[in-house]
Design a protein around this motif. Structure first.
Motif, short mmCIF file in Angstrom:
data_model
loop_
_atom_site.label_atom_id
_atom_site.label_comp_id
_atom_site.label_asym_id
_atom_site.label_seq_id
_atom_site.Cartn_x
_atom_site.Cartn_y
_atom_site.Cartn_z
N ASN A 67 37.88 -29.57 67.28
CA ASN A 67 38.75 -28.45 66.66
C ASN A 67 38.20 -28.19 65.24
O ASN A 67 38.67 -28.18 64.05
N PRO A 68 36.86 -27.48 65.46
CA PRO A 68 36.08 -26.95 64.27
C PRO A 68 37.05 -25.80 63.77
O PRO A 68 37.89 -25.31 64.46
N VAL A 69 36.92 -25.78 62.31
CA VAL A 69 37.96 -24.61 61.85
C VAL A 69 37.54 -23.13 62.14
O VAL A 69 36.30 -22.96 62.64
N GLU A 82 42.71 -21.68 59.53
CA GLU A 82 41.75 -22.79 59.70
C GLU A 82 41.85 -23.45 61.24
O GLU A 82 40.86 -23.37 61.89
N ASN A 83 42.86 -23.70 61.65
CA ASN A 83 43.30 -24.42 62.84
C ASN A 83 44.12 -23.46 63.72
O ASN A 83 45.03 -23.06 63.52
N ASP A 84 43.15 -23.14 64.87
CA ASP A 84 43.92 -22.29 65.84
C ASP A 84 45.23 -22.95 66.52
O ASP A 84 45.18 -24.04 66.97
N PRO A 85 46.24 -22.30 66.78
CA PRO A 85 47.30 -22.74 67.44
C PRO A 85 47.34 -23.07 68.90
O PRO A 85 48.19 -23.56 69.69
N ASP A 86 46.32 -22.37 69.49
CA ASP A 86 46.26 -22.69 71.13
C ASP A 86 46.24 -23.90 71.51
O ASP A 86 47.12 -24.37 72.21
N ALA A 139 46.32 -34.18 77.30
CA ALA A 139 46.05 -33.62 75.99
C ALA A 139 44.88 -32.38 76.12
O ALA A 139 44.26 -32.45 76.84
N SER A 140 44.80 -31.81 74.85
CA SER A 140 43.65 -30.82 74.91
C SER A 140 43.05 -30.82 73.55
O SER A 140 43.75 -30.97 72.56
N VAL A 141 41.62 -30.65 73.40
CA VAL A 141 41.01 -30.32 72.04
C VAL A 141 40.08 -29.23 72.48
O VAL A 141 39.60 -28.89 73.61
N ARG A 142 39.88 -28.66 71.34
CA ARG A 142 38.60 -27.52 71.35
C ARG A 142 37.32 -28.58 70.87
O ARG A 142 37.44 -29.19 69.89
N VAL A 143 36.33 -28.16 71.64
CA VAL A 143 35.00 -28.56 71.06
C VAL A 143 33.89 -27.75 70.84
O VAL A 143 33.89 -26.55 71.37
#
Length: 694
Positions: A162-164, A121-125, A148-152
């Motif tokens: 951080n969508p699945v 579900e959650n990408d490790p990158d 810090a980093s997040v996915r949008v």
């Protein structure tokens, strides 16, 4: 001391643990998000290296056991060469942390991120990116973090953090944002043709969401962070700086504005060598120091040229694009080709089309993937006038190829409309700034030249920035030198309607929203200018694909007929392929795909498949072979695998006493289909054929 701190990120818990494992590293953390877990370590040597750059290496490793599987290769272990995903993620980790080390820090430093568990579900990158900052913050290594980093992702119009993984296909924005508490330091990702305003909103939505991750890193540092090792950059010999400045400043001003790259490089090199030789024997063993000072002086002069004199090296305006020339159809045998030249950057795009088996097979933590679109970027040393060993693709090559892939994949035709495997190759012939954007432009034109019905053409541009205090200048279509002495490399690609990909790296601490907004708008104007020049060469995809491209024929058959096409042990399908020089694929739904090198061969294979899979029609006449006789009639095979019964009463227009009086096994007999029952049984008549012919 073992300690774990947690933060809410996108409605899920993110935890950072330290003090339990890998304690001999300078800094180590285990970051967990859902059931995805990544160990990240940071180690910095205590022996200084005499190099002119930061000796930082980043390794990202995806262990297949993390997904509960055994590797599928022959050796059943992770192979030594990193995958494309591992290489791209290592670059993602490297780019935002590199500017945060002290200048002249020449101690070899290594970051290793190891994926220990992956929950699908959650990408490790992005988790690894967070871990890299946290490990450095807790270590004794001087580092100006945390970041810090997040996915949008934007899904159904709603921005999510951080969508699945399963929802990514539905996202029209998918980007990674890295930042400090007060600004953005890196952006990477793609989008499905969205506006600059929407992209800016997504970037700063992500920036707000990453702040809690920075908070827990700061708390960890206060609780268990190591004291930073003392590091003082070596002081310059100010008398030597003054001497070289007096000797070189005015002369450097003259040569750095030579418009042609190689002529400029040659003049600068000769000037520096001349100045070093003029210093005499007293400085013979201080060459490295001398050339470093001259390099810093060149950079300072170049920046002041922009900030104070208001001009660029090649005398362009800040928003002016270099001259562009586009040619298509240069190569006869590849299936599409285009040469894109912008200033002194020149890229050849080459298209090759294939069928399903040509798709790239990739083993990932999520399982096996098949990719019908590939873009490979090649950067040979001659493109910048250098001599180097030629080997496999470098991290840079893979990174530029990844960016160009994201730029173009959103405009590819749907499989239903164009069922081909597509491979683009970018051959960089010359480079003086943004060969990756040249790749996007050349790739677009090559696909159009090859008859690929793309949804819209895409162009790309690289933007630069020079910033000191409140003095800020944004540069369009930057040269290689402007990238070197500037503060930002911001690449944006898109159609006439919106953005398809972007990548931003900066060399300063952070970037504000207003600067990014101006850069995006200036980029929009620039890429539309470039797109206009491209469309002058070819304004739409060609109607037909190359005569040398494979011809794909698709047939829908009754799934019950699949076994008949395949035959015992694959005998029938192999025979069709061998006789017609084609490749035939069948899926469980009854979709038959025929790939042929010529229309004639494709038609022959299609006819062979149709002959096998034809369904009998009521009222149709067939000539078939008698395969069996009984007391009550004869069974006739009217097509491969399909028999029908001619009752004794339907054998002739007179009374037949014995079936074998009229036909025997092996005889050919014309018959007409009278009826096809619900159970598939077929009633045939030879008498009806005789009556029709009389």
């Amino acid at each position: 001391m073992e300690i774990t701190l947690k933060a809410d990120v996108g409605g899920k818990e993110l935890s950072i643990q330290t003090g339990k494992v890998a304690k001999q590293a300078s800094g180590s953390v285990v970051v967990r998000y859902g059931d995805t877990t990544v160990l990240v370590t940071a180690v910095s040597s205590h022996e200084e290296r005499n190099v002119g750059f930061l000796p930082l290496s980043v390794e990202y490793q995806e262990k297949i056991y993390a997904a509960g599987r055994i590797p599928g290769n022959y050796f059943r272990r992770e192979i030594g060469r990193p995958s494309e995903k591992e290489t791209l993620t290592a670059r993602l980790i490297d780019r935002p942390i590199r500017p945060l080390f002290p200048k002249k820090y020449n101690f070899e430093t290594q970051i290793i991120a190891t994926v220990l568990s992956m929950d699908q579900e959650n990408d490790p990158d992005v988790i690894a990116m967070v871990g890299a900052s946290a490990a450095l913050v807790l270590s004794d290594v001087p580092f100006a973090g945390p970041i810090a980093s997040v996915r949008v992702g934007r899904i159904d119009g709603e921005l999510k953090i951080n969508p699945v993984l399963d929802t990514w296909e539905n996202a029209d924005i998918n980007i990674i944002v890295s930042g400090s508490k007060t600004g953005v330091v890196m952006v990477e990702g793609g989008s499905n043709i969205v506006s600059e305003k929407e992209m800016l909103e997504a970037i700063f939505f992500g920036h707000e969401a990453l702040k809690p991750i920075i908070d827990i890193q700061e708390k960890l540092r206060e609780s268990v962070g190591k004291a930073k090792r003392s590091f003082t950059p070596p002081e310059k010999d100010e008398s030597l700086v003054a001497k070289l400045t007096a000797e070189a400043e005015s002369r450097l001003r003259e040569v750095i504005v030579i418009p042609e790259k190689m002529e400029r490089y040659s003049a600068v090199r000769e000037l520096k060598n001349s100045i070093f030789e003029s210093l005499g024997e007293d400085y013979a063993d201080r060459g490295g120091e001398v050339f470093e000072i001259l390099g810093d002086l060149q950079k300072s002069i170049s920046r002041n040229l922009v900030l104070k004199d208001g001009r660029r090296i090649d005398n362009r305006k800040f928003d002016e694009i270099r001259p562009i020339n586009c040619e298509v159809g240069l190569l006869s045998r590849p299936h599409g080709s285009a040469l894109f030249t912008r200033g002194e950057t020149q890229v050849l795009g080459v298209l090759t089309l294939g069928s399903g088996p040509d798709e790239q097979r990739v083993e990932t933590l999520r399982g096996e993937e098949f990719r019908p679109f590939m873009l490979h970027y090649n950067f040979p040393p001659y493109s910048v006038g250098e001599v180097k060993r030629v080997g496999g693709p470098s991290r840079r090559d893979i990174g530029h190829g990844g960016l160009s892939t994201r730029a173009l994949e959103k405009i590819l035709p749907d499989k239903e409309a164009f069922d081909y495997t597509i491979r683009l190759v970018s051959e960089v012939f010359e480079s003086n700034g943004s060969s990756s954007m040249g790749t996007v432009c050349a790739g677009t034109l090559a696909m159009m030249d090859g008859g690929v019905p793309i949804k819209a053409p895409v162009s790309g541009i690289a933007m630069g920035l020079i910033k000191e205090d409140n003095n800020t200048v944004i540069l369009s279509d930057i040269l290689g030198d402007e990238d070197h002495f500037g503060d930002m490399d911001f690449k944006v690609t898109g159609t006439s309607e919106g953005i398809t990909a972007l990548q931003m790296d900066i060399k300063i601490r952070e970037l504000s929203k207003d600067i990014m907004e101006k850069a995006l708008e200036q980029a929009r104007v620039g890429r539309l200018h470039i797109l206009g020049k491209m469309l002058e060469a070819l304004d739409k995809p060609r109607q037909d694909i190359s005569p040398f491209a494979p011809k794909i024929i698709i047939i829908k058959i009754n799934p019950d007929k699949i076994r008949e096409i395949i035959g015992p042990g694959g005998k029938i399908i192999r025979g069709i392929q061998s006789e017609t020089n084609t490749r035939v694929e069948i899926d469980d739904a009854g979709i038959v795909k025929i790939a042929a090198t010529s229309a004639e061969e494709g038609a022959a294979a299609e006819q062979a498949v149709l002959e096998i899979t034809r369904e009998p029609e009521i009222g149709a006449t067939y000539e078939g072979k008698v395969v069996k006789t009984t007391d009550f009639g004869a069974f006739v095979q009217i097509m491969p695998g399909t028999d029908g019964l001619v009752h004794i009463s339907q054998l002739a227009n007179y009374r037949v006493n014995k079936v074998t009086d009229v036909v025997k096994e092996g005889d050919m007999l014309k018959v007409k289909v009278l009826e096809i029952g619900r159970d598939g049984k077929i009633r045939l008549s030879h008498k009806a054929v005789s009556e029709d012919e009389s």
